[in-house]
Motif scaffolding. Structure first.
Motif, PDB file in Angstrom:
ATOM      1  N   VAL A  23     -11.269  -0.583  30.122  1.00 20.87           N
ATOM      2  CA  VAL A  23     -10.986  -2.012  30.041  1.00 20.87           C
ATOM      3  C   VAL A  23      -9.486  -2.210  29.838  1.00 20.87           C
ATOM      4  O   VAL A  23      -8.888  -1.611  28.939  1.00 20.87           O
ATOM      5  CB  VAL A  23     -11.763  -2.675  28.889  1.00 20.87           C
ATOM      6  N   PRO A  51      -9.903  -9.906  30.313  1.00 22.15           N
ATOM      7  CA  PRO A  51     -10.212  -8.484  30.389  1.00 22.15           C
ATOM      8  C   PRO A  51     -10.257  -8.042  31.849  1.00 22.15           C
ATOM      9  O   PRO A  51     -10.781  -8.758  32.711  1.00 22.15           O
ATOM     10  CB  PRO A  51     -11.608  -8.392  29.748  1.00 22.15           C
ATOM     11  N   ALA A  55     -14.037  -4.264  33.254  1.00 22.55           N
ATOM     12  CA  ALA A  55     -14.519  -5.577  32.809  1.00 22.55           C
ATOM     13  C   ALA A  55     -14.679  -6.547  33.979  1.00 22.55           C
ATOM     14  O   ALA A  55     -15.476  -7.486  33.892  1.00 22.55           O
ATOM     15  CB  ALA A  55     -13.564  -6.167  31.773  1.00 22.55           C
ATOM     16  N   ALA A  72     -17.258   1.513  26.919  1.00 23.83           N
ATOM     17  CA  ALA A  72     -15.815   1.596  27.146  1.00 23.83           C
ATOM     18  C   ALA A  72     -15.101   1.780  25.819  1.00 23.83           C
ATOM     19  O   ALA A  72     -15.662   1.525  24.749  1.00 23.83           O
ATOM     20  CB  ALA A  72     -15.301   0.337  27.848  1.00 23.83           C
ATOM     21  N   CYS A  83     -10.270  -8.648  24.172  1.00 20.02           N
ATOM     22  CA  CYS A  83     -11.145  -8.218  25.265  1.00 20.02           C
ATOM     23  C   CYS A  83     -12.584  -8.064  24.784  1.00 20.02           C
ATOM     24  O   CYS A  83     -13.530  -8.495  25.467  1.00 20.02           O
ATOM     25  CB  CYS A  83     -10.639  -6.900  25.866  1.00 20.02           C
ATOM     26  N   LEU A  87     -15.731 -10.423  26.225  1.00 24.19           N
ATOM     27  CA  LEU A  87     -16.845  -9.827  26.952  1.00 24.19           C
ATOM     28  C   LEU A  87     -18.171 -10.028  26.218  1.00 24.19           C
ATOM     29  O   LEU A  87     -19.189 -10.352  26.834  1.00 24.19           O
ATOM     30  CB  LEU A  87     -16.584  -8.334  27.173  1.00 24.19           C
ATOM     31  N   SER A  98     -20.054   0.907  23.365  1.00 24.48           N
ATOM     32  CA  SER A  98     -18.590   0.952  23.390  1.00 24.48           C
ATOM     33  C   SER A  98     -18.045   1.317  22.012  1.00 24.48           C
ATOM     34  O   SER A  98     -18.757   1.254  21.011  1.00 24.48           O
ATOM     35  CB  SER A  98     -18.026  -0.401  23.840  1.00 24.48           C
ATOM     36  N   SER A 299     -11.581 -10.778  36.452  1.00 24.82           N
ATOM     37  CA  SER A 299     -12.819 -11.289  35.864  1.00 24.82           C
ATOM     38  C   SER A 299     -12.835 -12.812  35.805  1.00 24.82           C
ATOM     39  O   SER A 299     -13.905 -13.433  35.825  1.00 24.82           O
ATOM     40  CB  SER A 299     -13.019 -10.702  34.457  1.00 24.82           C
TER      41      SER A 299
END
Length: 340
Positions: A23, A51, A55, A72, A83, A87, A98, A299
């Motif tokens: 990311v 992000p 992402a 991630a 970020c 998300l 993550s 994104s």
């Protein structure tokens, strides 16, 4: 909007798509009249941040209604915090596999969009742990599908395990800096249900002189090979039927192509999991990518179902709706503007 609603059964995996990758924090400058000139200061008329990296695809999948899980690494700085929150909170992505890595600086990309292209400058450090390594010593719970990025010589043992657990594995790749372009170096390719490189990558890996020949050559290694061709659309070869399918790109004005390949993959995965024929999957992927390039940012530009529905209704009113997209009409019949 849940494109898999009619297919869901008790006992199915909770997760639709599992992804791994890096990311980035993307900072996007827009409204540039041309490329920055050395030794001068260039002012942009607009900018945004979001992000980026993996992402882009995670966001595109989530906005198309798929239950998305991302593994991630995130830095423990403000960039990583932003970020993560974007998300998880704003896009509804499951970040349970993550990790926040103390002392690791979040990767950053500055993207400058102009004349339908973009120039990017990135900075980052390799994370001290792999995002594909199991958390707490175990693999994530099964998913309907997994998305992998194959790199020459990079071990991807998790792909075999995911495929063995029943996941459909979709993969893309990147530029081979080694210059060898050896398909045998892409660990996990043999376990993939579909492989989606771009035309330049596909032709180099297959030693062919056209995307169509490259797709046929790749179909000797995977059940479905899809070669993306940018403004020319995409071509796919089905190993089972021997059929070669082609779809043109959406005729649009390109503002920023950042993340278009990720959105294409998201559209293709969505159509596959929904059980659509390969030709419809390919067309939907081209449509979602075409909608994304009309907006700025990776994104940020990933379309939702209301944007798909709005495009379809707009083209129908104008009398120029491609018959290729008639299959969407029943699906989007109840989608209202702003429904997401």
């Amino acid at each position: 909007m849940d494109p898999l609603a009619r297919l869901r059964r008790p006992g199915d995996p909770v997760c639709d798509v599992h992804l791994t990758g890096t990311v980035f924090l993307d900072i996007v400058f827009t409204g540039l009249d041309g490329a920055p000139v050395r030794g001068t200061e260039t002012w942009a008329r607009g900018m945004g941040s979001c992000p980026g990296g993996v992402a882009n695809m995670a966001t595109a999948l989530a906005r198309l209604g798929l239950r998305t899980r991302l593994a991630a690494a995130f830095g423990d700085d403000r960039y990583g915090e932003y970020c993560w929150e974007t998300l998880e909170r704003d896009e509804g992505i499951d970040l349970s596999p993550s990790r926040v890595l103390p002392g690791w600086h979040s990767p950053v990309t500055v993207s400058m969009a102009y004349e339908g292209e973009r120039t990017m400058v990135s900075h980052g450090h390799v994370p001290p742990v792999s995002s594909t390594a199991p958390v707490d010593g175990r693999d994530p719970d099964p998913a309907r599908a997994c998305v992998a990025s194959l790199a020459p010589g990079e071990p991807q043992e998790w792909i075999a395990r995911a495929a063995g657990a029943g996941s459909l594995v979709f993969a893309d790749t990147g530029w081979d800096d080694t210059g060898r372009w050896d398909l045998a170096s892409l660990d996990g390719l043999e376990h993939c249900a579909a492989f989606l490189p771009n035309a330049g990558e596909a032709m180099r890996y297959t030693r062919t002189d056209s995307p169509h020949r490259a797709a046929r050559a790749l179909a000797e290694h995977v059940p479905l090979a899809v070669v993306t061709m940018g403004a020319r659309g995409a071509v796919a070869a089905d190993a089972g039927t021997g059929e070669l399918l082609e779809v043109p790109a959406l005729p649009v004005t390109v503002l920023d192509p950042t993340g278009a390949g990720d959105v294409f993959m998201a559209g293709f995965v969505t159509g596959t999991l929904a059980g659509w024929p390969p030709a419809d999957r390919l067309a939907f992927a081209a449509l979602t990518a075409g909608l994304s390039v009309q907006e700025f940012g990776g994104s940020l530009s990933a379309p939702c179902w209301d944007q798909v529905a709005a495009w379809r209704r707009r083209t129908l009113r104008a009398g120029g709706a491609p018959a290729r997209y008639d299959f969407l009409d029943e699906l989007i019949a109840d989608v209202e503007p702003g429904a997401g």
